[in-house]
Scaffold this active site. Structure first.
Site, mmCIF file in Angstrom:
data_model
loop_
_atom_site.group_PDB
_atom_site.id
_atom_site.type_symbol
_atom_site.label_atom_id
_atom_site.label_comp_id
_atom_site.label_asym_id
_atom_site.label_seq_id
_atom_site.Cartn_x
_atom_site.Cartn_y
_atom_site.Cartn_z
ATOM 1 N N TYR A 109 -8.667 2.487 -4.085
ATOM 2 C CA TYR A 109 -8.356 2.038 -2.805
ATOM 3 C C TYR A 109 -9.128 2.548 -1.720
ATOM 4 O O TYR A 109 -9.403 3.656 -1.597
ATOM 5 C CB TYR A 109 -6.886 2.548 -2.598
ATOM 6 C CG TYR A 109 -6.310 1.797 -1.092
ATOM 7 C CD1 TYR A 109 -6.086 0.485 -0.910
ATOM 8 C CD2 TYR A 109 -5.582 2.750 -0.267
ATOM 9 C CE1 TYR A 109 -5.512 -0.145 0.108
ATOM 10 C CE2 TYR A 109 -5.101 2.159 0.779
ATOM 11 C CZ TYR A 109 -5.227 0.748 1.141
ATOM 12 O OH TYR A 109 -4.729 0.193 2.172
ATOM 13 N N ASP A 166 0.747 -1.164 0.093
ATOM 14 C CA ASP A 166 0.164 0.085 -0.096
ATOM 15 C C ASP A 166 0.780 1.397 0.083
ATOM 16 O O ASP A 166 2.092 1.326 0.379
ATOM 17 C CB ASP A 166 -0.817 0.024 1.235
ATOM 18 C CG ASP A 166 -1.923 -1.047 1.025
ATOM 19 O OD1 ASP A 166 -2.103 -1.811 0.173
ATOM 20 O OD2 ASP A 166 -2.733 -1.333 2.001
#
Length: 491
Positions: free
Chosen positions: A229, A6
């Site tokens: 996301y 991430d």
């Protein structure tokens, strides 16, 4: 070796840990992306960077700080309160918020008042506003503690049941006369696209989901390439997303419903990292919920539908409404002058409301702006009344936090991160500090004793400002403006 974790601090730290453990002998590249679509992944592969050690430092600082906090404070609670409980930097503050709300409810005094309404032959109701120049008590005249506000005491007429019924009797057979009319145009702007916290709040109020469920379903949508996301505190959209939203709005609702220029939004959240875009449908063109319906489960469809509508609405034109306020005169049988009022509004141009209508919650319900249409009337016109009715009301104690409202409060205070809201709420329940009654979060006796102890002896550690300013310091470390070791030594 390409590291594709991430894009936030935690992701950066995980990438660094991988390098530490794997000790690769080959070149290392760090790749970051916001959505799992072919274009996004290809662009990310072609545009890699090095590990960002400032971000890693900030994450490590937070870890060490949380250990210092929890490991030093929890043993105090074991001795003073009971074994096997814990204190944590964010969970202690979240528990304190819930306990403070409960204290407000305990200090609350219930007050009663009555009001009158005229049910007219034209199909609308008007509320009693004044009797002989004195304003009749309404919700707004009572404070958060349930008692009448100081400044309202002298100026209002507080009706009890007997006087309300007496007024109803003395108004029998009286008609209303239109005294004055006021029209005011109002413009409503769309809300920004979703961040993690606003998505959790909206799914909570519209679908009745807790933060955990919302995040689980969003995770599935993200992994399957339907949305970007889902852990983000940014309200920004990429250029492609803005174009896609405007095209979708134009195709479905017509060019006149699209904002004249692309809209940009500024986040209100304190200390937003803004590493990602806002949450939106993935890709350069947004698939409508209808197109994806065959591929999605019922819950996935419901959440995708919300995200799609909110994103498209954020690029649409303002809604225009016409607010109407009409005051009426009526005289009682014993000669008292009374004033009644009716409110209504008409949507003259739906704009973004065509895609995404706001829901009215108990907190922001307002007696002034009820959306009902009023018939055309003229000043001096007589309006026949079918009946006068009266109703008793009790002031309600402040509402307990639910998951969506607690997330909203934590975000306002700048405490916690998009990735942690759901787990904080789960942790305080697992630790026995809070339990759920319906959707409300209720503190236990344990929560009261722990919060009391922390407030008395460790005031700074459960102080809302301290927790928020600490996030700001972590941001400085992440930006390379402050040193990790010095900061921890100070703490």
């Amino acid at each position: 070796l390409i590291l594709a974790t991430d894009e936030d601090r935690e992701g950066e730290a995980i990438a660094w840990h991988l390098v530490e453990v794997l000790e690769p002998k080959i070149p290392i590249k760090r790749m970051v992306f916001n959505e799992i679509t072919k274009e996004a992944i290809q662009a990310a592969v072609n545009d890699t960077r090095d590990l960002d050690y400032h971000l890693i430092d900030a994450q490590e600082t937070r870890r060490v700080l949380d250990r210092l906090f929890g490991y030093r404070l929890s043993p105090v609670l074991w001795k003073k309160v009971m074994p096997r409980i814990s204190a944590g930097r964010v969970q202690s503050v979240a528990t304190r918020l819930i306990v403070e709300k409960e204290r407000e409810r305990m200090a609350f005094i219930s007050s009663g008042w009555w009001d009158l309404a005229a049910v007219t032959a034209l199909g609308f109701n008007a509320r009693l506003l004044e009797v002989d120049g004195k304003k009749v008590a309404a919700t707004s005249d009572f404070g958060a503690d349930g008692a009448v506000k100081e400044k309202s005491l002298a100026n209002i007429l507080l009706l009890d049941e007997a006087s309300a019924r007496g007024l109803v009797d003395s108004l029998k057979n009286s008609d209303l006369t239109v005294k004055s009319m006021e029209e005011s145009p109002r413009t409503e702007r769309p809300k920004p696209p979703f961040t993690t916290s606003t998505m959790q709040q909206d799914a909570g109020s519209r679908l009745g989901w807790g933060a955990q469920i919302t995040m689980r379903i969003a995770q599935r949508l993200y992994e399957n390439g339907y949305i970007t996301y889902m852990r983000t505190d940014s309200v920004n959209l990429s250029q492609q997303a803005v174009t896609a939203a405007r095209n979708a709005a134009k195709a479905l609702y017509g060019a006149d419903h699209v904002a004249d220029a692309p809209r940009t939004y500024v986040g209100k959240t304190k200390n937003a990292q803004e590493a990602h875009e806002a949450i939106r449908p993935a890709g350069d063109t947004f698939k409508t919920p209808g197109e994806l319906a065959p591929e999605l489960s019922r819950d996935e469809f419901a959440l995708y539908d919300l995200i799609w509508k909110r994103t498209v609405a954020s690029q649409m034109a303002d809604a225009k409404k016409m607010q109407m306020r009409v005051d009426f005169d009526a005289t009682t049988n014993d000669g008292k002058a009374t004033i009644f009022r009716a409110n209504g509004s008409v949507i003259t141009f739906p704009g973004f409301l065509a895609a995404y209508d706001d829901i009215v919650s108990e907190e922001n319900k307002d007696e002034e702006t009820e959306d009902k249409r009023l018939p055309a009337m003229t000043v001096g016109q007589a309006v026949k009344v079918n009946e006068y009715t009266c109703e008793g009301h009790e002031t309600k104690p402040p509402a307990r936090y639910t998951e969506p409202t607690l997330v909203k409060k934590l975000e306002e205070l700048g405490i916690g991160r998009p990735s942690t809201f759901a787990s904080i709420i789960q942790t305080i329940q697992d630790r026995g500090y809070v339990y759920k009654r319906g959707r409300a979060l209720v503190p236990t006796f344990l929560a009261f004793s722990v919060t009391g102890l922390l407030e008395t002896h460790f005031t700074k550690l459960v102080d809302y400002e301290f927790t928020a300013s600490m996030e700001e310091d972590l941001d400085k470390i992440a930006a390379g403006e402050a040193g990790r070791v010095d900061w921890l030594r100070d703490f």
